[in-house]
Design a protein around this motif. Structure first.
Motif, PDB file in Angstrom:
ATOM      1  N   GLY A 175     -28.661  16.545  -8.789  1.00 44.03           N
ATOM      2  CA  GLY A 175     -28.718  18.012  -8.835  1.00 44.03           C
ATOM      3  C   GLY A 175     -28.195  18.741  -7.612  1.00 44.03           C
ATOM      4  N   GLY A 176     -27.220  18.189  -6.920  1.00 43.65           N
ATOM      5  CA  GLY A 176     -26.665  18.894  -5.763  1.00 43.65           C
ATOM      6  C   GLY A 176     -27.121  18.328  -4.427  1.00 43.65           C
ATOM      7  N   LEU A 177     -28.038  17.354  -4.469  1.00 40.41           N
ATOM      8  CA  LEU A 177     -28.561  16.812  -3.205  1.00 40.41           C
ATOM      9  C   LEU A 177     -27.485  16.114  -2.370  1.00 40.41           C
ATOM     10  N   ILE A 178     -26.569  15.393  -3.041  1.00 44.08           N
ATOM     11  CA  ILE A 178     -25.528  14.685  -2.279  1.00 44.08           C
ATOM     12  C   ILE A 178     -24.626  15.709  -1.595  1.00 44.08           C
ATOM     13  N   ALA A 179     -24.235  16.746  -2.343  1.00 44.52           N
ATOM     14  CA  ALA A 179     -23.408  17.807  -1.757  1.00 44.52           C
ATOM     15  C   ALA A 179     -24.146  18.478  -0.607  1.00 44.52           C
ATOM     16  N   SER A 180     -25.435  18.723  -0.798  1.00 50.49           N
ATOM     17  CA  SER A 180     -26.196  19.396   0.256  1.00 50.49           C
ATOM     18  C   SER A 180     -26.277  18.517   1.506  1.00 50.49           C
ATOM     19  N   ARG A 181     -26.445  17.200   1.326  1.00 50.09           N
ATOM     20  CA  ARG A 181     -26.484  16.304   2.491  1.00 50.09           C
ATOM     21  C   ARG A 181     -25.138  16.311   3.220  1.00 50.09           C
ATOM     22  N   ILE A 182     -24.050  16.234   2.442  1.00 53.62           N
ATOM     23  CA  ILE A 182     -22.715  16.245   3.067  1.00 53.62           C
ATOM     24  C   ILE A 182     -22.507  17.550   3.838  1.00 53.62           C
TER      25      ILE A 182
ATOM     26  N   GLU B  78     -38.695  12.710  -6.235  1.00 54.21           N
ATOM     27  CA  GLU B  78     -38.164  12.949  -4.892  1.00 54.21           C
ATOM     28  C   GLU B  78     -37.505  11.675  -4.348  1.00 54.21           C
ATOM     29  N   TYR B  79     -38.215  10.560  -4.486  1.00 56.05           N
ATOM     30  CA  TYR B  79     -37.702   9.275  -4.005  1.00 56.05           C
ATOM     31  C   TYR B  79     -36.438   8.892  -4.773  1.00 56.05           C
ATOM     32  N   PHE B  80     -36.457   9.153  -6.078  1.00 54.29           N
ATOM     33  CA  PHE B  80     -35.297   8.862  -6.923  1.00 54.29           C
ATOM     34  C   PHE B  80     -34.071   9.613  -6.426  1.00 54.29           C
ATOM     35  N   LYS B  81     -34.212  10.908  -6.211  1.00 54.46           N
ATOM     36  CA  LYS B  81     -33.059  11.708  -5.784  1.00 54.46           C
ATOM     37  C   LYS B  81     -32.558  11.233  -4.421  1.00 54.46           C
ATOM     38  N   GLN B  82     -33.490  10.972  -3.522  1.00 56.83           N
ATOM     39  CA  GLN B  82     -33.109  10.565  -2.170  1.00 56.83           C
ATOM     40  C   GLN B  82     -32.412   9.196  -2.188  1.00 56.83           C
ATOM     41  N   SER B  83     -32.990   8.233  -2.903  1.00 53.74           N
ATOM     42  CA  SER B  83     -32.407   6.882  -2.947  1.00 53.74           C
ATOM     43  C   SER B  83     -31.037   6.902  -3.615  1.00 53.74           C
ATOM     44  N   THR B  84     -30.930   7.655  -4.712  1.00 55.63           N
ATOM     45  CA  THR B  84     -29.659   7.710  -5.428  1.00 55.63           C
ATOM     46  C   THR B  84     -28.579   8.340  -4.553  1.00 55.63           C
ATOM     47  N   SER B  85     -28.931   9.405  -3.836  1.00 55.33           N
ATOM     48  CA  SER B  85     -27.939  10.039  -2.955  1.00 55.33           C
ATOM     49  C   SER B  85     -27.514   9.058  -1.864  1.00 55.33           C
ATOM     50  N   GLN B  86     -28.449   8.254  -1.414  1.00 54.03           N
ATOM     51  CA  GLN B  86     -28.150   7.239  -0.390  1.00 54.03           C
ATOM     52  C   GLN B  86     -27.174   6.186  -0.958  1.00 54.03           C
ATOM     53  N   ASN B  87     -27.456   5.702  -2.159  1.00 55.19           N
ATOM     54  CA  ASN B  87     -26.559   4.724  -2.808  1.00 55.19           C
ATOM     55  C   ASN B  87     -25.155   5.283  -2.973  1.00 55.19           C
ATOM     56  N   ALA B  88     -25.080   6.553  -3.396  1.00 46.95           N
ATOM     57  CA  ALA B  88     -23.777   7.164  -3.658  1.00 46.95           C
ATOM     58  C   ALA B  88     -22.987   7.324  -2.357  1.00 46.95           C
ATOM     59  N   LEU B  89     -23.648   7.802  -1.310  1.00 49.08           N
ATOM     60  CA  LEU B  89     -22.964   7.957  -0.030  1.00 49.08           C
ATOM     61  C   LEU B  89     -22.523   6.592   0.504  1.00 49.08           C
ATOM     62  N   ASP B  90     -23.334   5.568   0.245  1.00 48.15           N
ATOM     63  CA  ASP B  90     -22.967   4.246   0.737  1.00 48.15           C
ATOM     64  C   ASP B  90     -21.747   3.687   0.008  1.00 48.15           C
ATOM     65  N   LEU B  91     -21.608   4.021  -1.276  1.00 52.79           N
ATOM     66  CA  LEU B  91     -20.390   3.596  -2.002  1.00 52.79           C
ATOM     67  C   LEU B  91     -19.158   4.193  -1.328  1.00 52.79           C
ATOM     68  N   VAL B  92     -19.256   5.463  -0.946  1.00 54.56           N
ATOM     69  CA  VAL B  92     -18.133   6.123  -0.267  1.00 54.56           C
ATOM     70  C   VAL B  92     -17.862   5.428   1.065  1.00 54.56           C
ATOM     71  N   ARG B  93     -18.914   5.177   1.824  1.00 51.01           N
ATOM     72  CA  ARG B  93     -18.764   4.533   3.134  1.00 51.01           C
ATOM     73  C   ARG B  93     -18.050   3.188   2.999  1.00 51.01           C
ATOM     74  N   ARG B  94     -18.493   2.379   2.035  1.00 52.29           N
ATOM     75  CA  ARG B  94     -17.911   1.041   1.889  1.00 52.29           C
ATOM     76  C   ARG B  94     -16.456   1.126   1.441  1.00 52.29           C
ATOM     77  N   THR B  95     -16.187   2.086   0.552  1.00 51.67           N
ATOM     78  CA  THR B  95     -14.810   2.251   0.088  1.00 51.67           C
ATOM     79  C   THR B  95     -13.898   2.662   1.248  1.00 51.67           C
ATOM     80  N   LEU B  96     -14.406   3.522   2.117  1.00 52.50           N
ATOM     81  CA  LEU B  96     -13.597   3.989   3.249  1.00 52.50           C
ATOM     82  C   LEU B  96     -13.439   2.925   4.331  1.00 52.50           C
ATOM     83  N   MET B  97     -14.280   1.898   4.298  1.00 53.64           N
ATOM     84  CA  MET B  97     -14.163   0.808   5.284  1.00 53.64           C
ATOM     85  C   MET B  97     -13.057  -0.167   4.904  1.00 53.64           C
ATOM     86  N   GLU B  98     -12.646  -0.106   3.641  1.00 59.53           N
ATOM     87  CA  GLU B  98     -11.702  -1.129   3.159  1.00 59.53           C
ATOM     88  C   GLU B  98     -10.313  -0.956   3.779  1.00 59.53           C
TER      89      GLU B  98
END
Lengths: 409, 409
Positions: free
Chosen positions: B279-286, B389-409
């Motif tokens: 619901g916008g949490l990943i965008a808000s964190r970024i 709350e935990y669901f949203k936070q963990s999912t946003s963490q997983n999604a950001l980590d996918l980006v991080r790993r992709t950018l490390m390649e």
């Protein structure tokens, strides 16, 4: 009833983690009419033992968080058995439940997790639905000249909070002499500052008997806390509501997003959002509320000008003439969001969160907030120059409050 | 050096205000190589006296915040004089400074403010640049078998923090035996659990001399905290990084969103997001990270199926065949976000945050996360059934980590 809270964890004393448990437990206990007399934070390891012993001599109940994990510095369980003068024995049901927790997740259970099933003789196991560490309840036992009960809760908030609600609250209620009628009520306001309360209300409220008044200022919000017998609270709440009828968004402590989602549900209306500077925070707050999917359809996070044009149809000329942070662009964003969703109300925000991006005519902290419905459109300007985090939070609060006020009409 | 912190204030125990002072002071002291042994929160009023007396027998220095204001329940100053066994006398310079504070603001000084100039005999006044209450420093005095110094600081953060930096730090440094080189370092990991550390690292790390190891588990994150001399820390960090090279996202305590924004900037890449359940949490964190506007373009918060079709072009048949929470829809959302923005990477999430909306085949907590670039696309499934709350936070963490790993390649 004299309650003390002991939080364990080096991270709390090193400042890497804020102690939110202490405040959360204090708030929950306050709603039960119970007051925390003392909160102590101690490092992981031995310190807990002396602390527990001292607290037992002063308290009727002690709530400990943390230190019941599987590692070597998790010794709250052992410390409790020591101060109670009893042995620790394995609780077979708890052990099976921990084994099941791992099995359910297809993970191997480490040998160390077995110690989480240890229970001081005479204590009850409190089931943990969300993790491996069961809690412990040691019923009141004589310590010095008073009876003291001990609750041990896990450290992770996702495990601690449900265990407190499900297992601790009913036990505390039956332990507590909840015959006195001390109540706590929090009224939440937005659109006015703490000084408005001091100027308008302090003298009047001071005349109410047995009433304790407290304020807590948050970004674009002031909470008024009233503690005392119910008739004093009602009297004080009436005075505050008469003074600030439109600014009070909750009489019962609900968050602004909860209030707005409830209003939307009751009126059968749908909301869409167009966010630039808040970057999705408003949408995230709305979707923190269970049931938001019934009332929230589209969120457009249009951080770039390109996105504002493409997703919301904001005219390039508007952006060039007035700049992205302007009344005209805010209105165009709100109208674009309304037209592109099937919503009944759209809100848009565009501003400068900082620390960079400000100018003399539009300093950091400037923000325009617009609202559009099929029948009307308007925009307001706000200024929140207190840093990025405060800016986002205050702006999201202003935007949600516009929705709330519109839905009240 | 044994330091204890005492925070006073009813609002801290009632949970209406988070105790940020304790964490802030702990963090500042840690950077000086000093450790807080114990933090205590007590109500306004009498409780401080007994607390001070006990703390003096255990500590080399005590830092008290709050309770030096002008009102009747501000009695920290009186309590300190009492436990030191000395009189309070008016400090004329302090009184003049308080009078000047009011005069400068064209405000009348109330009679009660005079008591803020009272000082225990033998103590020093600490000037307050930002408010009326001067602080107090009582130099080390014998208590039981140890020497203990006391610092009294004002409660408001805007007054307390500069006074700590300007007045307390230099005095503590000269009091403390800051010959040891204790350092603190936090490494942050995602994609592994705390038990993985225990299983793989605890034994090895335990063999490093003078090293203190701590863990802090957060949603989809474990922080490893190392305390000791720098060479021990470096040795331990090497071991942890060798064991979990891809899981460590920060060696210096940065948040995952800070790391991702920095990576995007360095690589000159742009990100777009398609969020359903978060619901916008990943965008808000970024967008919590300053400079996000250079790398983040479009955020689509598509909470409804209609929005998924309309904004992201997700095929209606896909939604009907597989359901909104499916690998297929997640991939289509990511591809839609990529195609509709000018971004180089798009991430999409779709899941069931709960508490309602789950089914037997897709229980609450189920979430699909997809990533698309012009060259590849893939999706992963996660399960976070620990609450909204935990669901949203963990999912946003997983999604950001996918980006991080992709950018490390």
């Amino acid at each position: 009833m004299r309650i003390e809270i002991i939080n364990t964890g080096n991270e709390l004393l090193l400042g890497t983690t804020l102690n939110t448990h202490g405040a959360w437990l204090g708030g929950e206990l306050a709603t039960l009419g119970l007051r925390v007399q003392r909160q102590i934070t101690v490092p992981d390891g031995d310190a807990i033992t002396a602390e527990l012993r001292e607290a037992m001599e002063r308290s009727d109940a002690i709530i400990v968080t943390g230190g019941i994990g599987p590692t070597s510095d998790d010794i709250t369980r052992e410390a409790t058995a020591e101060v109670l003068g009893v042995e620790l024995i394995t609780d077979e049901a708890a052990l099976r439940s921990i084994e099941a927790f791992f099995a359910h997740r297809d993970r191997a259970m480490a040998e160390e997790n077995k110690k989480q099933a240890l229970n001081p003789v005479g204590a009850d196991i409190l089931p943990n639905q969300h993790g491996t560490a069961p809690g412990i309840y040691a019923p009141p036992r004589m310590s010095g000249d008073r009876l003291c009960a001990i609750f041990l809760l896990p450290g992770p908030p996702g495990e601690m909070k449900p265990m407190f609600n499900n297992e601790v609250v009913p036990r505390l209620k039956s332990l507590a002499d909840v015959t006195d009628d001390q109540q706590v009520r929090t009224l939440r306001f937005t659109g006015i500052g703490e000084s408005d309360f001091h100027n308008c209300l302090d003298d009047t409220l001071a005349q109410i008997e047995n009433l304790e008044v407290g304020y807590c200022a948050r970004p674009a919000e002031v909470d008024l806390r009233l503690i005392g017998p119910m008739d004093s609270i009602v009297q004080a709440a009436d005075i505050a509501l008469t003074a600030f009828p439109n600014e009070c968004f909750s009489h019962t402590g609900e968050s602004l997003e909860e209030v707005v989602v409830k209003q939307l549900m009751e009126k059968g209306k749908k909301l869409s959002l167009a966010e630039s500077c808040t970057g999705g925070l408003i949408a995230s707050r709305i979707t923190d509320v269970s049931g938001a999917s019934d009332v929230f359809t589209h969120g457009f996070v249009t951080y770039s000008n390109h996105a504002k044009q493409q997703l919301l149809g904001v005219n390039e000329v508007l952006l060039e003439t007035h700049g992205a942070v302007s009344k005209e662009v805010a209105l165009a964003m709100a109208e674009g969001a309304l037209a592109r969703s099937r919503a009944d109300i759209a809100v848009a925000v565009t501003g400068i969160a900082g620390p960079t991006g400000g100018s003399e005519s539009k300093p950091v902290g400037t923000v325009w907030i617009a609202l559009a419905t099929p029948r009307k459109r308007f925009a307001i300007k706000k200024f929140h120059p207190q840093g990025r985090e405060y800016f986002k939070q205050s702006t999201s609060q202003n935007a949600l409050d516009l929705v709330r006020r519109t839905l009240m009409e």
